[in-house]
Design a protein around this motif. Structure first.
Motif, PDB file in Angstrom:
ATOM      1  N   LEU A 119      69.872   9.239  40.327  1.00 27.91           N
ATOM      2  CA  LEU A 119      68.759   9.067  41.230  1.00 27.91           C
ATOM      3  C   LEU A 119      68.668   7.672  41.454  1.00 27.91           C
ATOM      4  O   LEU A 119      68.284   6.799  40.813  1.00 27.91           O
ATOM      5  N   HIS A 120      69.104   7.206  43.005  1.00 28.77           N
ATOM      6  CA  HIS A 120      68.886   6.188  43.432  1.00 28.77           C
ATOM      7  C   HIS A 120      67.709   5.630  44.368  1.00 28.77           C
ATOM      8  O   HIS A 120      67.537   6.783  45.232  1.00 28.77           O
ATOM      9  N   LEU A 121      66.804   4.863  44.131  1.00 32.12           N
ATOM     10  CA  LEU A 121      65.560   4.655  44.964  1.00 32.12           C
ATOM     11  C   LEU A 121      65.389   3.357  45.418  1.00 32.12           C
ATOM     12  O   LEU A 121      65.322   2.328  44.656  1.00 32.12           O
ATOM     13  N   PRO A 122      65.289   3.030  46.858  1.00 33.95           N
ATOM     14  CA  PRO A 122      64.797   1.777  47.346  1.00 33.95           C
ATOM     15  C   PRO A 122      63.414   1.314  47.056  1.00 33.95           C
ATOM     16  O   PRO A 122      62.493   2.092  47.266  1.00 33.95           O
ATOM     17  N   VAL A 123      63.223  -0.045  46.592  1.00 33.65           N
ATOM     18  CA  VAL A 123      62.038  -0.415  46.072  1.00 33.65           C
ATOM     19  C   VAL A 123      61.031  -0.422  47.688  1.00 33.65           C
ATOM     20  O   VAL A 123      61.598  -1.025  48.489  1.00 33.65           O
ATOM     21  N   GLY A 124      59.944  -0.223  47.353  1.00 33.75           N
ATOM     22  CA  GLY A 124      58.918  -0.403  48.347  1.00 33.75           C
ATOM     23  C   GLY A 124      58.919   0.540  49.474  1.00 33.75           C
ATOM     24  O   GLY A 124      58.037   0.527  50.400  1.00 33.75           O
ATOM     25  N   ARG A 125      59.753   1.515  49.300  1.00 37.86           N
ATOM     26  CA  ARG A 125      59.743   2.692  50.174  1.00 37.86           C
ATOM     27  C   ARG A 125      59.408   3.991  49.639  1.00 37.86           C
ATOM     28  O   ARG A 125      59.627   4.312  48.766  1.00 37.86           O
ATOM     29  N   LYS A 126      58.332   4.586  50.527  1.00 41.40           N
ATOM     30  CA  LYS A 126      57.919   6.074  50.140  1.00 41.40           C
ATOM     31  C   LYS A 126      58.992   7.167  49.942  1.00 41.40           C
ATOM     32  O   LYS A 126      59.846   6.910  50.787  1.00 41.40           O
ATOM     33  N   VAL A 127      58.789   7.871  48.955  1.00 41.51           N
ATOM     34  CA  VAL A 127      59.808   8.625  48.672  1.00 41.51           C
ATOM     35  C   VAL A 127      59.113  10.072  48.478  1.00 41.51           C
ATOM     36  O   VAL A 127      58.094  10.160  47.752  1.00 41.51           O
ATOM     37  N   ASN A 128      59.275  11.165  49.283  1.00 37.16           N
ATOM     38  CA  ASN A 128      58.863  12.306  49.434  1.00 37.16           C
ATOM     39  C   ASN A 128      59.969  13.256  48.554  1.00 37.16           C
ATOM     40  O   ASN A 128      60.824  13.426  49.031  1.00 37.16           O
ATOM     41  N   PHE A 129      59.478  14.095  47.450  1.00 38.94           N
ATOM     42  CA  PHE A 129      60.212  14.778  46.637  1.00 38.94           C
ATOM     43  C   PHE A 129      60.119  16.116  46.929  1.00 38.94           C
ATOM     44  O   PHE A 129      59.037  16.558  46.965  1.00 38.94           O
ATOM     45  N   LYS A 130      61.021  16.931  47.179  1.00 35.20           N
ATOM     46  CA  LYS A 130      60.945  18.317  47.341  1.00 35.20           C
ATOM     47  C   LYS A 130      61.720  18.939  45.888  1.00 35.20           C
ATOM     48  O   LYS A 130      62.978  18.773  45.978  1.00 35.20           O
TER      49      LYS A 130
END
Length: 352
Positions: free
Chosen positions: A221-232
């Motif tokens: 799992l990669h996530l960009p910092v400072g960006r909201k993430v909606n997980f389903k």
């Protein structure tokens, strides 16, 4: 028939032995009042109460001093600070109440110990006292509950504002799979009924849905910092729980339904690796691993900090190993990584 008779005989013998034991006990000469505590016993019990009070205070202080360093580092999500503050206030209140009530309990246990010739007084009720110890806890607990509900409502405010990244977390015994919405940031329809291992459709994506063609399926799992993430979140088999401790995030993955959670990561993996608490924990862990390696117990490479996704519901024999690495990075690094991934359509195409 022989077995049944044997069982019956054994049961009757057991009953006979039990009855003989009772008869033996009744035939013994008993010393009257041998179990009644005297003044010395009561005084010793009072002293032991004070000793135990000192012990529980001491073990509490020792635990704070010794084991605080094993707690999670500073939260890496936007909502984590408020969550941790609420937890801290709850612990402070619990500690104060526990300190006062235990002190009173042990003090009165000693002061009003049994003394020969001293008769206990009994009060049927005390309206003022009962009002005080009812109203104060009600006010404190109501405040904590309302604060908790407010915090939970803010955390669970899952919406499409601020252009959130849409990610699906798919749980199955005993691994995690992540799915991104691709260029359109929209997840295609999926169902466990459409899972086709032969065609590598392991998540059951609807091949006829245009939104599914550019979906990206990965095991990291990669996530960009400072960006909201909606997980389903979905589960293929049993109840799982997606737990990301460093982001103070947890949500059950329930078979047959989609659950959701949202947060904004605020600290990259590299930044967290430079956190003093994390650095100290890594040093201690690697020192322990080196000691084990010297004893031939562990020859693995030195450990380095990573965010992690865990299953927090016991889901079977390999539950302990159900985890996935999470990397929080800059938007540029995330875009570069995403460009290297194959879409669902590309993975479904037959090899040349």
């Amino acid at each position: 028939m022989t077995a049944l008779l044997t069982i019956i005989v054994l049961v009757l013998v057991a009953i006979a032995i039990w009855q003989m034991t009772k008869i033996f006990e009744l035939s013994q000469v008993r010393t009257m009042n041998s179990q009644i505590a005297n003044d010395t016993d009561n005084k010793n019990n009072g002293y032991l109460l004070f000793a135990f009070l000192i012990f529980i205070y001491g073990i509490t202080i020792f635990s704070f001093w010794k084991y605080t360093k094993f707690l999670l580092p500073e939260a890496a999500s936007e909502h984590g600070g408020g969550y941790d503050y609420l937890m801290l206030i709850s612990f402070v209140i619990i500690f104060i109440v526990q300190t006062i009530t235990q002190a009173l309990l042990h003090y009165f246990g000693y002061k009003y110990r049994g003394v020969e010739g001293k008769k206990a007084l009994f009060f049927a009720d005390n309206n003022m006292l009962e009002a005080v110890w009812t109203i104060i806890p009600v006010i404190v607990l109501a405040g904590l509950i309302l604060w908790g509900l407010y915090t939970w409502t803010n955390i669970m405010d899952i919406n499409d504002e601020d252009d959130p990244l849409i990610v699906e977390l798919y749980a199955q015994q005993f691994n995690w799979t992540a799915r991104y919405g691709g260029d359109d940031n929209v997840l295609g329809d999926a169902s466990v009924r459409m899972i086709d291992i032969d065609k590598a459709n392991v998540l059951g994506l609807d091949e006829a849905d245009p939104n599914a063609s550019d979906d990206i399926i990965v095991k990291e799992l990669h996530l960009p910092v400072g960006r909201k993430v909606n997980f389903k979140m979905r589960s293929q088999d049993v109840l799982h729980s997606a737990y990301m401790p460093h982001f103070r995030a947890q949500m059950n993955c329930v078979p047959g339904m989609i659950t959701q959670f949202s947060f904004t990561p605020i600290t990259t993996t590299e930044e967290m690796r430079r956190n003093p608490d994390v650095v100290d924990k890594v040093k201690r862990t690697n020192k322990l691993r080196a000691q084990r390696a010297a004893n031939g117990e562990d020859n693995s490479d030195p450990w380095e900090f990573d965010y992690i996704l865990l299953c927090n519901k016991i889901c079977g024999k390999s539950h302990y190993n159900m985890q996935m690495k999470i990397i929080v990075e800059t938007q540029e690094e995330y875009d570069k990584w995403m460009a290297e991934q194959k879409t669902f359509k590309e993975t479904m195409q037959p090899a040349p």
